[in-house]
Design a protein around this motif. Structure first.
Motif, PDB file in Angstrom:
ATOM      1  N   ALA A  11       0.833  -1.187   0.000  1.00  0.00           N
ATOM      2  CA  ALA A  11       0.000   0.000   0.000  1.00  0.00           C
ATOM      3  C   ALA A  11       0.877   1.251   0.000  1.00  0.00           C
ATOM      4  O   ALA A  11       0.501   2.284  -0.519  1.00  0.00           O
ATOM      5  CB  ALA A  11      -0.912  -0.001   1.225  1.00  0.00           C
ATOM      6  N   ARG A  12       2.071   1.128   0.558  1.00  0.00           N
ATOM      7  CA  ARG A  12       3.021   2.245   0.618  1.00  0.00           C
ATOM      8  C   ARG A  12       2.359   3.545   1.045  1.00  0.00           C
ATOM      9  O   ARG A  12       2.448   4.553   0.370  1.00  0.00           O
ATOM     10  CB  ARG A  12       3.685   2.431  -0.742  1.00  0.00           C
ATOM     11  N   ARG A  13       1.629   3.466   2.138  1.00  0.00           N
ATOM     12  CA  ARG A  13       1.009   4.695   2.587  1.00  0.00           C
ATOM     13  C   ARG A  13       1.392   5.000   4.010  1.00  0.00           C
ATOM     14  O   ARG A  13       1.996   4.192   4.688  1.00  0.00           O
ATOM     15  CB  ARG A  13      -0.509   4.575   2.447  1.00  0.00           C
ATOM     16  N   ASP A  14       1.015   6.157   4.431  1.00  0.00           N
ATOM     17  CA  ASP A  14       1.355   6.544   5.796  1.00  0.00           C
ATOM     18  C   ASP A  14       0.702   5.581   6.770  1.00  0.00           C
ATOM     19  O   ASP A  14      -0.389   5.082   6.566  1.00  0.00           O
ATOM     20  CB  ASP A  14       0.868   7.966   6.081  1.00  0.00           C
ATOM     21  N   ASP A  15       1.414   5.385   7.845  1.00  0.00           N
ATOM     22  CA  ASP A  15       1.008   4.392   8.825  1.00  0.00           C
ATOM     23  C   ASP A  15      -0.009   4.899   9.799  1.00  0.00           C
ATOM     24  O   ASP A  15       0.259   4.956  10.994  1.00  0.00           O
ATOM     25  CB  ASP A  15       2.241   3.962   9.604  1.00  0.00           C
ATOM     26  N   ASP A  16      -1.164   5.310   9.362  1.00  0.00           N
ATOM     27  CA  ASP A  16      -2.075   5.796  10.393  1.00  0.00           C
ATOM     28  C   ASP A  16      -2.917   4.670  10.967  1.00  0.00           C
ATOM     29  O   ASP A  16      -3.757   4.889  11.826  1.00  0.00           O
ATOM     30  CB  ASP A  16      -2.935   6.966   9.895  1.00  0.00           C
ATOM     31  N   ILE A  17      -2.713   3.446  10.474  1.00  0.00           N
ATOM     32  CA  ILE A  17      -3.325   2.333  11.185  1.00  0.00           C
ATOM     33  C   ILE A  17      -2.214   1.614  11.915  1.00  0.00           C
ATOM     34  O   ILE A  17      -1.208   1.218  11.338  1.00  0.00           O
ATOM     35  CB  ILE A  17      -4.047   1.374  10.217  1.00  0.00           C
ATOM     36  N   ASP A  18      -2.388   1.460  13.190  1.00  0.00           N
ATOM     37  CA  ASP A  18      -1.305   0.994  14.026  1.00  0.00           C
ATOM     38  C   ASP A  18      -1.274  -0.532  14.083  1.00  0.00           C
ATOM     39  O   ASP A  18      -2.248  -1.174  14.448  1.00  0.00           O
ATOM     40  CB  ASP A  18      -1.474   1.572  15.436  1.00  0.00           C
ATOM     41  N   PHE A  19      -0.114  -1.082  13.705  1.00  0.00           N
ATOM     42  CA  PHE A  19       0.063  -2.523  13.678  1.00  0.00           C
ATOM     43  C   PHE A  19      -0.233  -3.141  15.045  1.00  0.00           C
ATOM     44  O   PHE A  19      -1.059  -4.036  15.186  1.00  0.00           O
ATOM     45  CB  PHE A  19       1.494  -2.836  13.248  1.00  0.00           C
ATOM     46  N   GLY A  20       0.435  -2.599  16.056  1.00  0.00           N
ATOM     47  CA  GLY A  20       0.281  -3.161  17.396  1.00  0.00           C
ATOM     48  C   GLY A  20      -1.158  -3.112  17.881  1.00  0.00           C
ATOM     49  O   GLY A  20      -1.662  -4.063  18.497  1.00  0.00           O
ATOM     50  N   HIS A  21      -1.821  -2.058  17.548  1.00  0.00           N
ATOM     51  CA  HIS A  21      -3.196  -1.919  18.004  1.00  0.00           C
ATOM     52  C   HIS A  21      -4.085  -2.990  17.382  1.00  0.00           C
ATOM     53  O   HIS A  21      -4.879  -3.644  18.059  1.00  0.00           O
ATOM     54  CB  HIS A  21      -3.719  -0.525  17.651  1.00  0.00           C
ATOM     55  N   ILE A  22      -3.941  -3.179  16.087  1.00  0.00           N
ATOM     56  CA  ILE A  22      -4.782  -4.169  15.410  1.00  0.00           C
ATOM     57  C   ILE A  22      -4.474  -5.574  15.907  1.00  0.00           C
ATOM     58  O   ILE A  22      -5.370  -6.397  16.132  1.00  0.00           O
ATOM     59  CB  ILE A  22      -4.575  -4.066  13.883  1.00  0.00           C
ATOM     60  N   VAL A  23      -3.186  -5.831  16.094  1.00  0.00           N
ATOM     61  CA  VAL A  23      -2.788  -7.145  16.587  1.00  0.00           C
ATOM     62  C   VAL A  23      -3.403  -7.411  17.960  1.00  0.00           C
ATOM     63  O   VAL A  23      -3.896  -8.510  18.229  1.00  0.00           O
ATOM     64  CB  VAL A  23      -1.247  -7.231  16.623  1.00  0.00           C
ATOM     65  N   ASP A  24      -3.400  -6.411  18.797  1.00  0.00           N
ATOM     66  CA  ASP A  24      -3.989  -6.582  20.130  1.00  0.00           C
ATOM     67  C   ASP A  24      -5.496  -6.757  20.041  1.00  0.00           C
ATOM     68  O   ASP A  24      -6.079  -7.634  20.670  1.00  0.00           O
ATOM     69  CB  ASP A  24      -3.668  -5.374  21.014  1.00  0.00           C
TER      70      ASP A  24
END
Ligand SMILES: Nc1ncnc2c1ncn2[C@@H]1O[C@H](COP(=O)(O)OP(=O)(O)OP(=O)(O)O)[C@@H](O)[C@H]1O
Ligand SMILES: Nc1ncnc2c1ncn2[C@@H]1O[C@H](COP(=O)(O)OP(=O)(O)OP(=O)(O)O)[C@@H](O)[C@H]1O
Ligand SMILES: [Mg+2]
Ligand SMILES: [Mg+2]
Lengths: 229, 237, 366, 229, 366
Positions: free
Chosen positions: C104-117
């Motif tokens: 997607a090469r886009r800004d990281d406004d979705i947080d990996f850690g948050h979704i994983v949790d």
């Protein structure tokens, strides 16, 4: 019995080089053709398919002969390639070319078989995730075709390691340059009483190839374990 | 059927003799052409062949040592010569003599096409001749050894190699090569094609067929194909 | 967003013919097994090229067979949670999750850690899909689609094999995506509670045809659609505003046209617009304002319409008009007879507060 | 140019027979070995694996010679088999044996590759439905390995159709009995001026093999369509 | 049947340790995603060989690591509906269905046509699995397992991706199998309504451990298990006998110790023993016998226990003793306060007849 003459050592090393170069050099083309055959439809596909199998069907000597016609110094491709500095005639590169051609059907078939088994739905998933089809190919199709690629490499390598008819016809038998292990073995079979020598070299050849095969199996098993957990 | 094991280089001539009128006794004949080495080993392994026509003496000796030749039937059928050839379009001309400039003929990076000098008869004869003529050391690093004479011929015919050494019989038929000169007979062991009936042969016409190969008509065919016909007195070789 | 769709595709034996437009927010695709939901979603994703198609999102045309437009899937920027998880077997869970984000090469406004949790897959990151349980696979697939930062999210029965507790964690997150990131979502589900809680628009598919399109409010109140939406789940949706919290008793008060409704405490700001779904089966009717019962919500209204649930069924569906809002009640024919229910008759709808819980209350998109 | 001599017609028919018998005859063994390699672990598996590849590595002439030593009339296996009426030496059956051996690695690899790609969970499903593992193999594993079986058959057939070195060394080149198309081609390449003839036969050989390959592709595509819908 | 299980298996990272015995009938395996349900079912089927196992059905030992007994899967005569459908891709739907029947080699007392009709897959028989929709695959998988004439049926979320209407068709059939053919079933599900309707025994798995085993009646009434079973679905199960049909109104009357309960017409013979589940959320409490309401069932009782659903929750669970039967009611704390509910206080439980529909009524196994 296992002490080698310098000439034999040279032949063994040359064989390894030729077989490796032949296999690795033809791999990209093999992958490309396998992919075309596995995933695309286009006019002339059947022809391409049959063409790839040719080196299996044509007696090696004839293949060597055809290679000579095409890639010899005077051949249409050979003379053109010579201008850009690529020479096959009487060179180990020619031996590698011959081996690559002879192993090509095996390489392509194995890769194609694995590629056809890759679930197209996984590729579709890759595309919805934003990956260009070429990148999907690199990140999904290719890794999942690994068993076939490994099998193809093993077959092609083994074939290259044993190839002799096309090689000797195309690039002759020049010690240190084009005299591979099988050529050396053949020479021994042509002299009365040379059997023992021929057998000795054959055993050496088998031992080397067996190691290569076992290594590839280990690799294959490891990659399979990764996928299957 | 009468089964003949013959060296592959004899194919053209033998096929003509087999089908030709009254050269050999009419019979159901099958000829298996292969390398002399392969044929010899097959005979050793019990092949049901009646006659063996070898392209060199060594393999006939091999078979004879194994007591597989019917005593008294072995004889020399044909002879051959080796010649130096160049592509048909080549302007080269040389006279073969001791120390002749063979390397010069090959040019800067040309190769001398020969059959395998350790294994294939034509190669072995060529090597012997070159050694006798003292040019061997100058060309040894520049050999291109073929699996057999045909491969050699092909390399020269295609112009891949500027020169090669082959049998006169081969050079005679291939239009794309030109024989530059023949090697003198005394520079190499005699090139002979021995023939014999095999000890297990029971075919009633085997002997007669073998004799037919030595008939005048057969000899004419062999000669036409570039072989040297051996005089009758040498036939006991 | 507005999603406009006009698709015709014939498999030979099954034909899909769907034309509809949806409002911004979450569109629920609802229909029986084999109705054509996955086919429709595949066409939106570009994985199926229908014989005739015109698909556009916010005016961006994704496919138009008339004009030969067919944006390839990887350029559609659509995240797709497949009905089968379709994880990449050769990649670890972590790399599966990161796959889309990488491309997607886009800004990281979705947080990996948050979704994983949120998805409870933190301890699985090093594993490969082959060893995951069914629900774990599904969760990773949801995470993978979310992390690809799509502009439209397609979810084909994403929560089908998840337990209720997990669903209760994921659904509010989807709501937040819809509302805060304004991410349009097309959501396929068989579970009416999920659908009504989330959906702004409901598309009812039946045998490859669009049977009805509309707001949740409209569709779930339409008595004629019960055979498709399911009788059990019939109910009406009211628009409400959060007007008061009752901290002492852990309750919140919602204002609707029909009257005030008490629900379990909502963690929302006062003034929030909400939707409240009152299932017909949860509504008890009374002729006089009941006293001395545990039902806290008593809405006065008049009977507007009576309709048997189906031929010879023991229940009737009663549509009430409560000051302009529609409330549905399901009662037995026997009760309807005993109470002598007739259009125009004034009645009181009793609704227990505890019946109005997570499954019935949805934040209202926009 | 395409008018054939009776001898050539014989050679073509014989080639077809030899290649077919070689391929079909080796198929059951190929399937068995492929299955062992794909699904089982046992001591000596690596050895078996290497062994299967041998005919690729060993020069065909040597393979032919080894066959001659083993299966010749005087060979240990040949003399034993002769007693029970099976003779390979200098018969077309021997040519078939040689071709089968030469094609065996290709056959096994292709089948194995496909078998390894069969989802073991489907086999598990078959077992829970009451099918004995052997029946699961026949009803699930084998049909799902069809692409590999077809590929293996094609490779093996093509190889058999082009095999020459081992054949001519093992069973000679007897017209009507062991003279296959490739050995006939070989004979032509061995005489001066035989090139045109050799090329002609090569083209015929290619044409026949191409037809066989195309047929197999059609079959493969049909069976794939059945599985993929 | 009695199914006895004692299994220990460690994947490294996840350990399953389960020991329990179940009564005849249907055993529901219930637990969150990743709890180990599929692992357990795989061990019963023989597809996983646990590090320690003793499994027996009706005394027939299927596995006993102590004695080296391990009956291979094909001899266990266990039908297994997998979480992933696992249809044979090379066979038509018909041949998939017939696969097990062929190998079972038993008398045909399960009718092919009947099952095909029940599952609604008649028009799919000639198709291959690759072209089926998700729910269609699932239905074929159910049919395939049923037709193999198993002696034990394992079903791993068999109805997860089916619509409500289809579920309502299949569930009664499973009930019939359980009761008429006395086919023991182990049923994995996340959907409490399915579980309570069908189950004789419920096994609650959590993190690989058995948290509780018991009858549906016991487990669903146990207030301490609500975090696992889910608050929403709490309720009590009463044993009932069908005593009367009311043809005119399409109702049936069930007799329980708590009193007579009217439910929508049941197609069962008079005298049938049944289970009826009354969900706590559906029970309204009143201090005086209510009149003039649509609620047909009014059960008098006394408050036995009050327990907050959880710390600070707005509801309390009220356990009533109704002539020896337990009825659970969930009311807000506010209502409890207003009604001044105390142990020993007499109250009336109002339950709507329409709330007692398909999901609440189950035929009683044996
Ligand atoms: N390739 C195909 N060829 C023929 N029919 C197909 C094909 N793909 C799907 N179908 C049929 O089209 C219909 C719709 O399929 P689809 O997958 O869209 O259903 P669905 O609504 O997603 O159902 P479910 O809820 O069961 O997943 C089904 O009846 C299916 O059998
Ligand atoms: N081969 C394996 N190696 C390691 N861990 C595994 C393996 N198989 C399963 N597990 C783990 O064991 C746990 C239980 O898995 P199982 O499939 O039994 O769960 P489940 O209860 O069926 O869950 P779901 O409802 O999501 O299907 C999961 O956490 C899973 O990740
Ligand atoms: Mg679907
Ligand atoms: Mg599971």
């Amino acid at each position: 019995m296992l002490s080698l003459t310098p000439e034999e050592t040279t032949a063994i090393l040359l064989s390894l080089k030729v077989a490796s170069v032949a296999t690795l050099g033809s791999l990209p083309f093999g992958v490309l053709i396998a992919w075309l055959l596995a995933r695309k439809t286009f006019p002339g596909k059947a022809l391409l398919d049959a063409l790839v199998h040719l080196p299996l069907i044509i007696p090696p000597v004839v293949t060597g002969y055809l290679l000579l016609l095409l890639f010899g110094k005077r051949g249409p491709l050979g003379s053109w390639l010579a201008e850009i500095g690529i020479v096959f005639a009487f060179r180990w590169t020619g031996a590698a070319l011959a081996c690559a051609v002879m192993g090509f059907p095996l390489l392509v078939r194995a890769i194609r078989l694995s590629m056809e088994a890759v679930d197209p739905r996984l590729e579709a998933a890759g595309r919805t995730l934003g990956a260009h089809p070429a990148l999907v190919f690199l990140t999904v199709t290719l890794p999942l075709s690994l068993p076939g690629i490994l099998a193809g490499v093993v077959l092609s390598f083994a074939r290259a390691f044993g190839e002799f008819g096309a090689t000797v016809t195309f690039v002759s038998n020049i010690p240190g340059e084009t005299q591979t292990l099988p050529t050396a073995i053949y020479t021994f079979t042509q002299v009365p009483g040379g059997d023992a020598q021929a057998l000795r070299l054959t055993l050496i050849s088998i031992a080397i190839a067996a190691v290569a095969i076992l290594l590839s199996e280990l690799l294959a098993r490891r990659s399979a374990r990764r996928v299957l957990g | 059927d009468l089964l003949v094991f013959a060296a592959a280089s004899l194919k053209t001539a033998l096929d003509e003799i087999k089908t030709g009128q009254s050269i050999v006794p009419p019979a159901q004949v099958k000829i298996s052409y292969a390398a002399s080495s392969a044929l010899a080993k097959q005979i050793e392994a019990g092949a049901p062949a009646d006659l063996f026509l070898s392209a060199d003496l060594d393999w006939m000796d091999y078979v004879e040592r194994k007591k597989l030749v019917k005593p008294g039937t072995r004889g020399t059928l044909l002879g051959n010569r080796i010649v130096l050839i160049a592509p048909a379009g080549s302007k080269a001309s040389v006279k073969i003599a001791p120390g002749f400039d063979l390397a010069g003929l090959l040019g800067k990076d040309g190769r001398l096409a020969m059959a395998d000098v350790n294994a294939v008869p034509a190669g072995k004869y060529g090597k012997a001749a070159l050694q006798a003529l003292q040019v061997w050391p100058s060309v040894q690093p520049r050999l291109a050894q073929g699996e057999n004479v045909r491969a050699t011929l092909l390399l020269v015919a295609r112009g891949e190699a500027p020169a090669g050494i082959v049998y006169a019989s081969d050079a005679a038929v291939e239009k794309n090569v030109r024989a530059l000169d023949a090697f003198p007979a005394n520079t190499h062991p005699p090139i002979l094609y021995p023939a014999a009936q095999l000890s297990d042969s029971r075919h009633p016409q085997a002997a007669a067929w073998l004799a037919g190969l030595r008939s005048a008509a057969a000899k004419a065919v062999f000669a036409k194909n570039g072989f040297t016909v051996i005089a009758a007195h040498a036939a006991t070789n | 967003m507005s999603l406009e769709i006009d698709i015709a595709h014939d498999y030979g034996g099954f034909a899909l013919q769907a034309q509809f437009a949806c409002a911004p927010g979450l569109t629920a695709l609802f229909g029986r097994s084999g109705a054509g939901k996955t086919t429709l979603v595949n066409a939106i994703a570009g994985l199926l090229t229908p014989q005739r198609a015109r698909i556009s999102i916010n005016g961006r045309v994704l496919a138009d067979t008339g004009n030969g437009i067919n944006v390839p899937p990887h350029q559609r920027r659509i995240g797709y949670v497949f009905q089968d998880a379709r994880l990449f077997p050769h990649l670890t869970v972590r790399n599966n999750l990161l796959y889309g984000r990488f491309f997607a090469r886009r800004d990281d406004d979705i947080d990996f850690g948050h979704i994983v949790d949120l998805l409870g897959i933190a301890q699985l990151l090093q594993r490969r899909p082959a060893t995951l349980s069914g629900g774990e696979k599904q969760r990773v697939a949801i995470g993978r689609a979310l992390l690809s930062r799509p502009e439209l999210l397609l979810m084909d029965e994403p929560l089908a094999s998840l337990d209720g507790a997990r669903k209760d964690e994921i659904l509010p997150y989807l709501e937040r995506l819809r509302d805060e990131l304004r991410l349009p979502i097309v959501y396929v589900s068989h579970a009416i509670p999920e659908v009504t809680r989330l959906a702004d628009t409901v598309v009812l598919l039946s045998d490859g045809r669009v049977q009805a399109v509309g707001s949740v409010e409209d569709l779930t109140a339409r008595l004629d659609l019960f055979p498709l939406t399911g009788r059990y789940e019939a109910g009406a949706v009211l628009n409400a505003t959060l007007v008061r919290h009752d901290e002492a008793w852990g309750l919140s008060v919602l204002q609707t046209r029909a009257g005030d409704v008490m629900v379990p405490r909502l963690e929302r700001a006062l003034g929030t617009a909400l939707r409240i779904r009152i299932r017909a089966r949860d509504v008890t009717l009374a002729l006089t304002p009941p006293t001395g019962t545990s039902a806290l919500n008593i809405l006065p209204g008049t009977v507007a319409e009576l309709q048997p649930s189906s031929e010879g069924a023991p229940q009737v569906e009663v549509r009430l008009d409560c000051h302009g809002d529609t409330v549905l009640a399901r009662v037995t024919r026997l009760s309807a007879d005993r109470l002598d229910l007739q259009p125009g008759k004034p009645v009181y709808a009793m609704i227990k507060t505890v019946a109005l819980d997570g499954g019935s209350l949805g934040g209202r998109g926009r």
